[in-house]
Design an enzyme around this catalytic site. Sequence first.
Site, short mmCIF file in Angstrom:
data_model
loop_
_atom_site.label_atom_id
_atom_site.label_comp_id
_atom_site.label_asym_id
_atom_site.label_seq_id
_atom_site.Cartn_x
_atom_site.Cartn_y
_atom_site.Cartn_z
N HIS A 189 0.72 -1.29 -0.18
CA HIS A 189 0.12 -0.11 0.05
C HIS A 189 0.75 1.14 -0.07
O HIS A 189 0.38 2.37 -0.30
CB HIS A 189 -0.81 0.07 1.08
CG HIS A 189 -0.28 0.24 2.50
ND1 HIS A 189 0.16 -0.78 3.32
CD2 HIS A 189 0.00 1.45 2.98
CE1 HIS A 189 0.62 -0.19 4.40
NE2 HIS A 189 0.87 1.12 4.35
N ASP A 243 -0.22 -7.34 1.11
CA ASP A 243 0.20 -6.16 1.41
C ASP A 243 1.74 -6.34 1.33
O ASP A 243 2.30 -5.96 2.18
CB ASP A 243 -0.32 -5.56 2.80
CG ASP A 243 -0.10 -4.27 2.71
OD1 ASP A 243 0.52 -3.53 1.86
OD2 ASP A 243 -0.27 -3.59 4.03
N GLY A 268 3.84 6.14 8.87
CA GLY A 268 4.74 6.19 8.36
C GLY A 268 5.96 5.04 8.63
O GLY A 268 6.81 4.82 8.07
N SER A 313 5.14 2.00 8.25
CA SER A 313 4.52 0.93 6.87
C SER A 313 5.78 0.66 6.28
O SER A 313 6.65 1.25 5.98
CB SER A 313 3.60 1.70 6.16
OG SER A 313 2.34 1.81 6.75
N SER A 371 2.18 -3.72 8.02
CA SER A 371 0.97 -3.61 7.13
C SER A 371 0.04 -2.71 7.77
O SER A 371 -0.02 -1.36 7.31
CB SER A 371 0.41 -4.90 6.81
OG SER A 371 -1.04 -4.57 5.95
#
Length: 498
Positions: free
Chosen positions: A214, A242, A321, A323, A338
């Site tokens: 993502h 993801d 952030g 991620s 994720s």
Amino acid sequence: MRYTVLTSAAVLAAALVLPGSALGSAPTAPTTPAVGMEQALQRDLGLTAEQSRIRQAHEAAAPVVEKQLRAALGDRFAGAWFAPAEGRLAVGVVTTRDAATVRAAGATPVLVARSEKQLAGLKAALDRTSADRSVFAWYVDPAANSVVVAAASTDAAERFVKASAIDPASVKLTIGEAPRTLYDIRGGDQYVINGNTLCSIGFSVAGGFVTAGHCGGAGSPTLGYNNVSQGTFAGSSFPNNDYAWVRTNGSWTPQPWVNNYGGGNVVVAGSQESAVGASICRSGRTTGWRCGTVQAKNVTVNYSGSLVYGLTQTNACAEGGDSGGAWMSGNQAQGVTSGGSGNCSTGGTTFFQPVNEILGAYGLSLTTSGGGGSTSRIIGWQGKCIDVPNSNGVPGQRLQLWDCNGTNAQNWTWPGDGTIRAFGLCMDVAWGSTANGAAIQLASCSGNPAQQFVLSGAGDLVNPQANKCVDVTGWGGTGTPLSQWECTGGANQKWYRG
């Protein structure tokens, strides 16, 4: 319960209220196998094994001769350089009477027009001159007895020399490609997608790094933590999965490390999946290094109508952030962030995409510290081995350089956990120091960061906590103790397994 995808960008502020949070990305991996110094010299300089050994022996003596002649000649010294054709040191002299002194020291005299002091003055004049981007570098070349100016074109170089007011006859021009700086890729560090979205690196792989899907779609460009061009998303999947991977450019060097946000790194030794209930920690650019336990596997998460399958649930916190960032259990890579709920002030639930699924989906190879339980010698400066003095394998024993002899004092085991072992003890940086000069010793194995070492493809044996190299102190010979020192690329810091 709703979960939030954890990217970070002003334009994606709305995404921060979606269920689930994506946090992180992964680094690139080297593809060139490690080779020893002699093999590399043979490959890159076109030498035979015998020529390589002879050359290294002569080069080892050259610094001593140079120091002696520099002192003897004083201001008449005109530089020194190794002359491969003659197999010995060449020394510039500005008067014929100094030639005998040079020969007596075992070097070859070369009569030249300018002393080293004069050449240094010419370079200093260039240092004071403003240079535009088309002029890349300038330096003293003692063999040419001139200063060299490297530039994109002859015109650019000549303009620079003219502006410096030095004699053009003292200058040698080279025309070529502009140099570029090189940067490390490390798990947990920040990267930027499409110039406005922030995520975190996951793990280094061959050709790039893995991250959360993502964070960006295929074809999206990325910048590194320093806003320097880094790479492009080569593949991305979200929802359903993801995960993604970024193919990086030649300015970025992959490392098998994850940022622990405490001034050091955690070594990545493999990707063995941990069990439910196991402790686990994650690294991300927003909230740093956070830990918890694995609560469940193969979790289906509903991110506001976008389903993602096969995630692992934890009680470690994360925020926007983070991620794509790296998840570690011990020294084993687990996955990339994720999404989740909550935050690092009140606590929360966070999900990660297992890393082995990402590697399998794209056919990628995880960059690790190596290992696997094999035993070998560690060979370096002057073809000598890292040695346990007198085979006395006790905690606190400082390691040394010694003639390779095939004894157990020089047999090192690489179990794959980032440690290097002999006599049931681990190679260790004394007192966990990160300072130059710290002793390299044996210690009881504890798995702490002072006992983690990575042998890079370039031949550097690095302790990631300090980001410093195992060094032969003072370029000594047999019996010299080993220390930790800032990595310089010098031959006294190059090692290979043999």
